[in-house]
Design a protein around this motif. Structure first.
Motif, PDB file in Angstrom:
ATOM      1  N   LEU A 119       0.821  -1.217   0.000  1.00 41.00           N
ATOM      2  CA  LEU A 119       0.000   0.000   0.000  1.00 41.00           C
ATOM      3  C   LEU A 119       0.856   1.269   0.000  1.00 41.00           C
ATOM      4  O   LEU A 119       0.578   2.200  -0.767  1.00 41.00           O
ATOM      5  CB  LEU A 119      -0.947  -0.004   1.195  1.00 41.00           C
ATOM      6  N   ILE A 120       1.888   1.322   0.819  1.00 41.53           N
ATOM      7  CA  ILE A 120       2.717   2.524   0.873  1.00 41.53           C
ATOM      8  C   ILE A 120       3.539   2.654  -0.403  1.00 41.53           C
ATOM      9  O   ILE A 120       3.658   3.755  -0.955  1.00 41.53           O
ATOM     10  CB  ILE A 120       3.625   2.505   2.117  1.00 41.53           C
ATOM     11  N   GLY A 121       4.096   1.558  -0.898  1.00 37.52           N
ATOM     12  CA  GLY A 121       4.826   1.607  -2.169  1.00 37.52           C
ATOM     13  C   GLY A 121       3.920   2.045  -3.311  1.00 37.52           C
ATOM     14  O   GLY A 121       4.306   2.856  -4.158  1.00 37.52           O
ATOM     15  N   GLY A 122       2.702   1.532  -3.320  1.00 36.77           N
ATOM     16  CA  GLY A 122       1.734   1.947  -4.335  1.00 36.77           C
ATOM     17  C   GLY A 122       1.350   3.402  -4.203  1.00 36.77           C
ATOM     18  O   GLY A 122       1.183   4.112  -5.200  1.00 36.77           O
ATOM     19  N   ALA A 182       6.434   1.180   6.665  1.00 37.55           N
ATOM     20  CA  ALA A 182       6.186   0.508   5.393  1.00 37.55           C
ATOM     21  C   ALA A 182       7.234  -0.520   5.023  1.00 37.55           C
ATOM     22  O   ALA A 182       6.993  -1.367   4.172  1.00 37.55           O
ATOM     23  CB  ALA A 182       6.077   1.539   4.274  1.00 37.55           C
ATOM     24  N   GLY A 183       8.406  -0.471   5.603  1.00 34.86           N
ATOM     25  CA  GLY A 183       9.449  -1.432   5.261  1.00 34.86           C
ATOM     26  C   GLY A 183       9.883  -1.282   3.813  1.00 34.86           C
ATOM     27  O   GLY A 183      10.208  -0.189   3.354  1.00 34.86           O
ATOM     28  N   ALA A 184       9.856  -2.396   3.082  1.00 34.32           N
ATOM     29  CA  ALA A 184      10.318  -2.401   1.693  1.00 34.32           C
ATOM     30  C   ALA A 184       9.443  -1.545   0.781  1.00 34.32           C
ATOM     31  O   ALA A 184       9.892  -1.134  -0.281  1.00 34.32           O
ATOM     32  CB  ALA A 184      10.354  -3.822   1.157  1.00 34.32           C
ATOM     33  N   GLY A 185       8.231  -1.246   1.198  1.00 34.21           N
ATOM     34  CA  GLY A 185       7.355  -0.410   0.383  1.00 34.21           C
ATOM     35  C   GLY A 185       7.900   0.980   0.177  1.00 34.21           C
ATOM     36  O   GLY A 185       7.625   1.628  -0.826  1.00 34.21           O
ATOM     37  N   SER A 186       8.712   1.451   1.121  1.00 35.87           N
ATOM     38  CA  SER A 186       9.319   2.769   0.959  1.00 35.87           C
ATOM     39  C   SER A 186      10.754   2.676   0.455  1.00 35.87           C
ATOM     40  O   SER A 186      11.333   3.679   0.065  1.00 35.87           O
ATOM     41  CB  SER A 186       9.301   3.524   2.289  1.00 35.87           C
ATOM     42  N   ALA A 187      11.330   1.492   0.473  1.00 37.83           N
ATOM     43  CA  ALA A 187      12.726   1.336   0.065  1.00 37.83           C
ATOM     44  C   ALA A 187      12.878   0.969  -1.400  1.00 37.83           C
ATOM     45  O   ALA A 187      13.899   1.281  -2.010  1.00 37.83           O
ATOM     46  CB  ALA A 187      13.405   0.274   0.928  1.00 37.83           C
ATOM     47  N   VAL A 188      11.901   0.316  -1.970  1.00 40.13           N
ATOM     48  CA  VAL A 188      12.035  -0.171  -3.340  1.00 40.13           C
ATOM     49  C   VAL A 188      11.897   0.934  -4.393  1.00 40.13           C
ATOM     50  O   VAL A 188      12.690   0.982  -5.321  1.00 40.13           O
ATOM     51  CB  VAL A 188      11.045  -1.334  -3.602  1.00 40.13           C
TER      52      VAL A 188
END
Length: 159
Positions: free
Chosen positions: A38-41, A93-99
């Motif tokens: 959700l955060i990455g999106g 968000a973890g990986a959602g903000s890192a990718v």
């Protein structure tokens, strides 16, 4: 495989492994994946809004709006990192903000902030490019390999 390794351990190590396994914190994998998605999106959604603004208000085409969009996202990330906001987003968000590219911007500016006491050149500049350098080299090398493959296919394959 992991069970075989546990069986081959000495008795004290086996007891300790059993002790550690009982007390290991169970991570909510599905919940973390959903938050990252959700955060990455949402970050990508913001990027799409910025890209649309560049197309409709600044005369870019859809093909040329990508570079200023990426630069804007990195600038926003660096601004948020400087104020400590992006770190909280990353913890949630973890990986959602890192990718996305924002993760790269956060990593670069975080190392610059961390080493600012060592001076502008050796501290900020040197440590900032410890991370950025390999990423740039990998990107350039990958682009070269893809261009080489495309050239070979066009010249010899008749595409």
């Amino acid at each position: 495989m992991a069970d075989n390794k546990k069986k081959n351990l000495p008795p004290n190590a086996q007891r300790y492994q059993a002790f550690a396994d009982k007390r290991e914190v169970k991570r909510p994998l599905l919940k973390n994946c959903i938050k990252a998605f959700l955060i990455g999106g949402f970050i990508c959604f913001i990027g799409q809004i910025i890209s649309t603004i560049y197309v409709y208000f600044f005369g870019f085409t859809e093909q040329t709006a990508g570079n200023p969009t990426v630069a804007t996202l990195i600038f926003i990330t660096m601004f948020l990192t400087g104020f400590g906001v992006y770190d909280r987003i990353g913890q949630f968000a973890g990986a959602g903000s890192a990718v996305p590219v924002t993760g790269f911007g956060n990593a670069v500016i975080s190392s610059a902030i961390e080493h600012r006491s060592e001076g502008l050149i050796l501290g900020v500049g040197g440590n900032m490019f410890k991370l950025a350098g390999p990423v740039i080299v990998y990107g350039v090398f990958s682009a070269f390999v893809i261009a080489l493959i495309k050239t070979i296919l066009i010249e010899w394959g008749g595409l």
